[in-house]
Design an enzyme around this catalytic site. Structure first.
Site, short mmCIF file in Angstrom:
data_model
loop_
_atom_site.label_atom_id
_atom_site.label_comp_id
_atom_site.label_asym_id
_atom_site.label_seq_id
_atom_site.Cartn_x
_atom_site.Cartn_y
_atom_site.Cartn_z
N HIS A 195 53.10 111.68 90.31
CA HIS A 195 54.04 111.01 90.87
C HIS A 195 53.76 111.00 92.08
CE1 HIS A 195 57.96 109.26 92.03
NE2 HIS A 195 58.21 110.49 92.89
N HIS A 207 57.92 105.54 95.20
CA HIS A 207 58.22 104.61 94.65
C HIS A 207 57.89 102.86 95.71
CE1 HIS A 207 60.64 107.47 92.44
NE2 HIS A 207 61.08 106.81 91.52
N ASP A 254 58.78 92.83 108.64
CA ASP A 254 58.11 92.46 108.52
C ASP A 254 56.51 92.85 108.34
OD1 ASP A 254 57.28 89.83 110.17
OD2 ASP A 254 56.84 91.48 112.69
N ARG A 295 57.43 97.70 100.11
CA ARG A 295 57.09 98.99 101.14
C ARG A 295 57.39 100.38 99.52
NH1 ARG A 295 61.78 102.82 101.95
NH2 ARG A 295 62.34 101.33 100.80
#
Length: 138
Positions: free
Chosen positions: A107, A110, A118, A124
């Site tokens: 993991h 996310h 921008d 993200r």
């Protein structure tokens, strides 16, 4: 989203526990999250490559890291190819997209879209510092 690919690095839970610190194990192997603003790479500007702390696979480059002010390192794109796997995550009562290392299925964090940053991808990749190791550019 892809979840059916087998990891190239396979270890028993005991082997992972021996290799990783308890904090690393909790995030990398049990999909935990480090507290915001506590990770060593949250504000790092060093040029280099970010590797998976569990297996050493190259995941992100510093030139895709950006200031998101969210408390964790943020990248707008992983390395080209198959560095990460994305998987639906329905924990915590919400649908999110989990980011896993494609090499060992650890993991990482996310990925979020459409937040208006921008960046070239409008994504993200919110990644736990403890899931990464920065190899500075020489």
């Amino acid at each position: 989203m892809e979840t059916d690919r087998s990891p190239r690095v396979v270890k028993s839970e005991q082997e992972w526990r021996q290799q990783l610190t308890p904090e690393e194990y909790a995030v990398l192997r049990q999909a935990g999250t480090e507290r915001p603003w506590t990770g060593e790479y949250t504000d790092t500007k060093t040029e280099g490559v970010y590797e998976c702390r569990a297996c050493g696979a190259e995941l992100f480059r510093s030139d895709t890291k950006f200031e998101s002010h969210c408390g964790w390192p943020s990248f707008f794109s992983p390395l080209a190819g198959d560095a990460v796997i994305l998987r639906e995550d329905r924990s915590l009562g919400a649908t999110r997209v989990e980011v896993l290392c494609a090499n060992c299925h650890s993991h990482l964090g996310h990925v979020f879209e459409g937040e208006g940053y921008d960046t070239p991808t409008d994504q993200r990749y919110c990644i736990n510092s403890i899931s990464l190791r920065l190899v500075p550019k020489e």
